[in-house]
Design a protein around this motif. Structure first.
Motif, mmCIF file in Angstrom:
data_model
loop_
_atom_site.group_PDB
_atom_site.id
_atom_site.type_symbol
_atom_site.label_atom_id
_atom_site.label_comp_id
_atom_site.label_asym_id
_atom_site.label_seq_id
_atom_site.Cartn_x
_atom_site.Cartn_y
_atom_site.Cartn_z
ATOM 1 N N PRO A 112 0.803 -1.230 0.000
ATOM 2 C CA PRO A 112 0.000 0.000 0.000
ATOM 3 C C PRO A 112 0.831 1.274 0.000
ATOM 4 N N ASP A 113 2.071 1.185 0.487
ATOM 5 C CA ASP A 113 2.926 2.363 0.516
ATOM 6 C C ASP A 113 3.314 2.845 -0.873
ATOM 7 N N LEU A 114 3.117 1.986 -1.891
ATOM 8 C CA LEU A 114 3.477 2.353 -3.267
ATOM 9 C C LEU A 114 2.330 3.012 -4.041
ATOM 10 N N VAL A 115 1.174 3.157 -3.401
ATOM 11 C CA VAL A 115 0.035 3.759 -4.090
ATOM 12 C C VAL A 115 0.356 5.153 -4.652
ATOM 13 N N PRO A 116 0.916 6.085 -3.868
ATOM 14 C CA PRO A 116 1.235 7.412 -4.438
ATOM 15 C C PRO A 116 2.198 7.327 -5.627
ATOM 16 N N ALA B 219 7.838 1.344 -7.809
ATOM 17 C CA ALA B 219 6.516 1.112 -8.411
ATOM 18 C C ALA B 219 6.664 0.407 -9.749
ATOM 19 N N MET B 220 7.671 0.807 -10.517
ATOM 20 C CA MET B 220 7.902 0.171 -11.814
ATOM 21 C C MET B 220 8.315 -1.283 -11.629
ATOM 22 N N LEU C 119 -6.291 3.771 -7.216
ATOM 23 C CA LEU C 119 -7.380 4.665 -6.830
ATOM 24 C C LEU C 119 -8.493 3.912 -6.121
ATOM 25 N N LYS C 120 -8.855 2.756 -6.665
ATOM 26 C CA LYS C 120 -9.908 1.969 -6.033
ATOM 27 C C LYS C 120 -9.517 1.583 -4.612
ATOM 28 N N SER C 121 -8.251 1.279 -4.414
ATOM 29 C CA SER C 121 -7.802 0.897 -3.075
ATOM 30 C C SER C 121 -7.900 2.074 -2.108
ATOM 31 N N THR C 122 -7.641 3.302 -2.610
ATOM 32 C CA THR C 122 -7.755 4.476 -1.736
ATOM 33 C C THR C 122 -9.220 4.785 -1.435
ATOM 34 N N PHE C 123 -10.089 4.611 -2.440
ATOM 35 C CA PHE C 123 -11.522 4.824 -2.216
ATOM 36 C C PHE C 123 -12.045 3.834 -1.171
ATOM 37 N N ASP D 178 2.806 13.580 -1.026
ATOM 38 C CA ASP D 178 2.038 14.227 0.050
ATOM 39 C C ASP D 178 0.885 15.028 -0.555
ATOM 40 N N GLN D 179 -0.292 14.420 -0.591
ATOM 41 C CA GLN D 179 -1.440 15.066 -1.223
ATOM 42 C C GLN D 179 -1.849 16.343 -0.504
ATOM 43 N N MET D 180 -1.838 16.330 0.828
ATOM 44 C CA MET D 180 -2.262 17.509 1.577
ATOM 45 C C MET D 180 -1.313 18.685 1.347
#
Length: 352
Positions: free
Chosen positions: A113-117, A160-161, A194-198, A282-284
């Motif tokens: 999950p840490d690789l989502v961003p 990620a790659m 994205l689905k995992s974050t939703f 960092d989205q925020m």
């Protein structure tokens, strides 16, 4: 002057009719055993003086062409039925393969999950090489090349790659229609991320209860909005890296630089705001920066409010819509990709 009536339908090609006698004004060719009234074609023949009983070569070709055209029309029904059947088979094959791909990616992302961003930024940067003027670049998998993934804007995306390269090995092992392209893999990984974050957001709203969170996402989530994205399955891989200088260094870019890049590919402040999760880890922090711009700020606030609701409809729908457009920039989708010929049964070898 003589008049000849040609009446013909598929599947036979008729021999030339007997030549008319000088005292006969018209002659009818025998009707095919597959009569279709609309296929009757009357061709007027004008013979030269002294050779009234002979067809000119051009006249024969005219009549033959008209007759053949009607034969094609008459037989088109079976061709259409066969084409529709083949199309349905291809759609089913692609759909089944796509479902398997999503399953593989979901499992891989759930374990990392840490690789989502990073997966989101990887998809963004692969697509952001699109150049509207030359119609080059875009989500074509070029980011997989070592010379491109090592660029400053792609720093930190190698993990990620690597995850996707491992997933590709598994996907290719069960694919019946050839290896999946990196171009497709990268964009569908972004979808899974994205689905995992939703889903994670829904679980948080249910106090961390995974079962309730899954039910909440199923009831109010955005799965139904992915239809157009899913259809765009069949991108081709680039054979060389895309040119340098097309992707900003998001972590150091000003809001104006981001706006200019989004504008260059046909996007505006709204799309920039909704894609904030793709613009660095960092989205925020990214949203705080974007909120300093008067054009982008209203959209940032809108999506922050939307994420606080149960359904997150405005945020999720706009994000899916934007990613769908981004993931197809400059791409020619091969809608027959990953389909494969169906094996025919040789009944002659069956022992009854």
């Amino acid at each position: 002057m003589g008049m000849v009536s040609f009446i013909s339908t598929v599947p036979s090609l008729l021999a030339l009719a007997p030549l008319p006698s000088p005292t006969t004004s018209t002659t009818s060719v025998a009707v095919s055993k597959y009569p279709i009234h609309a296929s009757t074609v009357r061709c007027k023949i004008e013979a030269d003086n002294g050779s009234e009983d002979q067809f000119g070569r051009r006249d024969i070709l005219k009549c033959f062409g008209a007759t053949l055209g009607m034969e094609i029309i008459a037989s088109s029904g079976s061709f259409v039925e066969e084409a529709n059947a083949a199309d349905l088979i291809q759609r089913r094959q692609r759909s089944e393969f796509q479902s398997s791909v999503k399953g593989t990616l979901f499992t891989a992302i759930k374990a990392n999950p840490d690789l989502v961003p990073s997966l989101l930024t990887l998809a963004m940067n692969d697509a952001m090489t699109y150049d509207k003027a030359t119609k080059s670049g875009g989500p074509n998998g070029s980011v997989r090349f070592s010379s491109e993934i090592s660029r400053p804007e792609n720093k930190g995306l190698s993990a990620a790659m690597n995850l996707l390269e491992e997933a590709k090995k598994e996907i290719d092992s069960y694919s019946k229609g050839g290896p999946i392209s990196f171009a497709d893999l990268i964009q569908f990984a972004a979808q899974s991320a994205l689905k995992s974050t939703f889903l994670a957001s829904a679980i948080r709203k249910c106090g961390g209860n995974e079962e309730k969170g899954s039910l909440l996402y199923t009831a109010y989530g955005s799965n139904g909005q992915w239809g157009l994205f899913d259809k765009q399955f069949g991108r081709s891989d680039a054979q060389e890296p895309d040119p340098e200088g097309r992707v900003p260094l998001w972590a150091k870019a000003s809001v104006q630089e981001m706006k200019d890049k989004f504008s260059a590919i046909g996007f505006g402040p709204r799309q920039l705001a909704v894609m904030s999760a793709f613009l660095g880890p960092d989205q925020m922090a990214t949203e705080t920066l974007l909120a300093t711009d008067r054009d982008v700020a209203p959209w940032v606030e809108k999506y922050q409010r939307s994420r606080e609701t149960v359904s997150e409809t405005d945020y999720e729908v706009d994000l899916i819509t934007t990613l769908t457009k981004l993931s197809a920039l400059g791409q020619q989708i091969n809608y027959e990709a990953y389909a494969y010929p169906v094996q025919r049964v040789d009944f002659s070898k069956l022992k009854l």
